[in-house]
Design an enzyme around this catalytic site. Structure first.
Site, PDB file in Angstrom:
ATOM      1  N   SER A  64      -2.321 115.344  53.929  1.00  0.00           N
ATOM      2  CA  SER A  64      -1.230 115.730  52.511  1.00  0.00           C
ATOM      3  C   SER A  64      -1.009 114.522  51.920  1.00  0.00           C
ATOM      4  O   SER A  64      -1.359 113.284  52.342  1.00  0.00           O
ATOM      5  CB  SER A  64      -0.170 116.132  53.571  1.00  0.00           C
ATOM      6  OG  SER A  64      -0.132 117.359  54.217  1.00  0.00           O
TER       7      SER A  64
HETATM    8  N1  SAH Z   1      -0.372 117.490  58.899  1.00  0.00           N
HETATM    9  C1  SAH Z   1      -1.804 117.252  58.192  1.00  0.00           C
HETATM   10  C2  SAH Z   1      -2.023 118.306  56.847  1.00  0.00           C
HETATM   11  C3  SAH Z   1      -3.444 119.282  57.172  1.00  0.00           C
HETATM   12  S1  SAH Z   1      -3.643 120.506  56.104  1.00  0.00           S
HETATM   13  C4  SAH Z   1      -2.030 115.724  57.915  1.00  0.00           C
HETATM   14  O1  SAH Z   1      -1.096 115.379  58.060  1.00  0.00           O
HETATM   15  O2  SAH Z   1      -2.908 115.630  57.508  1.00  0.00           O
HETATM   16  C5  SAH Z   1      -3.112 121.762  57.061  1.00  0.00           C
HETATM   17  C6  SAH Z   1      -3.848 122.079  58.460  1.00  0.00           C
HETATM   18  O3  SAH Z   1      -3.253 123.345  58.849  1.00  0.00           O
HETATM   19  C7  SAH Z   1      -5.201 122.327  58.302  1.00  0.00           C
HETATM   20  O4  SAH Z   1      -5.826 121.535  59.175  1.00  0.00           O
HETATM   21  C8  SAH Z   1      -5.449 123.595  58.661  1.00  0.00           C
HETATM   22  O5  SAH Z   1      -6.631 123.848  59.765  1.00  0.00           O
HETATM   23  C9  SAH Z   1      -4.207 123.942  59.787  1.00  0.00           C
HETATM   24  N2  SAH Z   1      -3.760 125.231  59.968  1.00  0.00           N
HETATM   25  C10 SAH Z   1      -3.765 126.306  59.060  1.00  0.00           C
HETATM   26  N3  SAH Z   1      -3.237 127.432  59.666  1.00  0.00           N
HETATM   27  C11 SAH Z   1      -3.304 127.086  60.978  1.00  0.00           C
HETATM   28  C12 SAH Z   1      -2.473 127.722  62.081  1.00  0.00           C
HETATM   29  N4  SAH Z   1      -2.368 129.138  62.025  1.00  0.00           N
HETATM   30  N5  SAH Z   1      -2.488 127.096  63.184  1.00  0.00           N
HETATM   31  C13 SAH Z   1      -2.658 125.682  63.310  1.00  0.00           C
HETATM   32  N6  SAH Z   1      -3.179 125.095  62.321  1.00  0.00           N
HETATM   33  C14 SAH Z   1      -3.381 125.801  61.148  1.00  0.00           C
END
Ligand code: SAH
Length: 221
Positions: A64
């Site tokens: 993010s």
């Molecule tokens: N918090 C992260 C942002 C990653 S982007 C950071 O600091 O880098 C969002 C993430 O959510 C992705 O890795 C994606 O695979 C995950 N995601 C999407 N749907 C999900 C679900 N139902 N359960 C768990 N993770 C999920």
């Protein structure tokens, strides 16, 4: 100049940027000034680690944007000792920010290789987040209630299980109700929402700014 000092200067500049964009919570700013974001990225992006941008981390996922991390974290109102659940571990950067702020962090990721890699990275950096592979839409009932739940992927609807896993406020101990911070909307854009539990069956909700996140997958019914 050592690498560490070079990165510290870049981190300080990043803190200035997100402060100028409106983040005022000094604990959040302090955490951004401490977490080594360059460790959460591929070497190819090292030179861009402290730009205020989302960057690819593989698996069609992004780390993010620091402003977004700071914005969501500010909305959670994290205090030391708070139990915080994150849905969407991704790179682990958001989890590290929460750990820096003294929260007890639980985090769920649905992409297995990414989950394993990030759990190991957080451990090697000394961040004690409890990491799990799975679908975060159902939350983590065994670890509930939570003072905060943060969803870092865009949800088309608000998962009811997450609302139910927020702490119920306790007037006797002045314990505050848990907060869910979640971007809600179609794939193209989401509105940041905050739900604060006010009783057994009641939540206050606030609609905030617009963002664009990686989609939250899974069964949200
Ligand atoms: N918090 C992260 C942002 C990653 S982007 C950071 O600091 O880098 C969002 C993430 O959510 C992705 O890795 C994606 O695979 C995950 N995601 C999407 N749907 C999900 C679900 N139902 N359960 C768990 N993770 C999920």
């Amino acid at each position: 100049m050592t690498n560490d000092r070079r990165f510290q200067r870049q981190r300080d500049q990043l803190v200035d940027i997100i402060r100028e964009k409106g983040i005022t919570d000094s604990n959040v700013l302090k955490a951004v000034g401490r977490v080594p974001r360059h460790r959460f990225l591929d070497n190819a992006f090292l030179h861009r680690a402290y730009e205020d941008e989302a960057l690819p981390i593989g698996h069609r996922v992004t780390i993010s944007q620091p402003f977004t991390v700071a914005y969501q974290t500010s909305l959670l109102g994290v205090k030391p000792g708070h139990r915080v659940l994150e849905i969407g571990t991704g790179s682990g950067y958001q989890a590290a920010i929460l750990c820096e702020m003294g929260a007890q962090v639980f985090t769920i990721e649905r992409i297995k290789p990414l989950q394993a890699r990030t759990a190991e990275l957080l451990r090697s950096l000394g961040y004690r987040a409890v990491c799990r592979f799975g679908d975060g839409v159902q939350g983590w009932p065994a670890m509930a209630p939570f003072d905060g739940i943060i969803v870092t992927a865009g949800a088309e609807t608000v998962p009811q299980d997450l609302l139910r896993q927020l702490r119920v406020p306790d007037p006797d101990t002045m314990g505050a109700g848990g907060r869910l911070v979640i971007p809600v909307g179609p794939r193209t854009h989401q509105r940041m929402m905050r739900f604060t539990r006010s009783g057994d069956d009641t939540w206050d909700d606030e609609e905030l700014d617009d963002f664009r996140f990686v989609p939250l997958l899974g069964d949200t019914e």
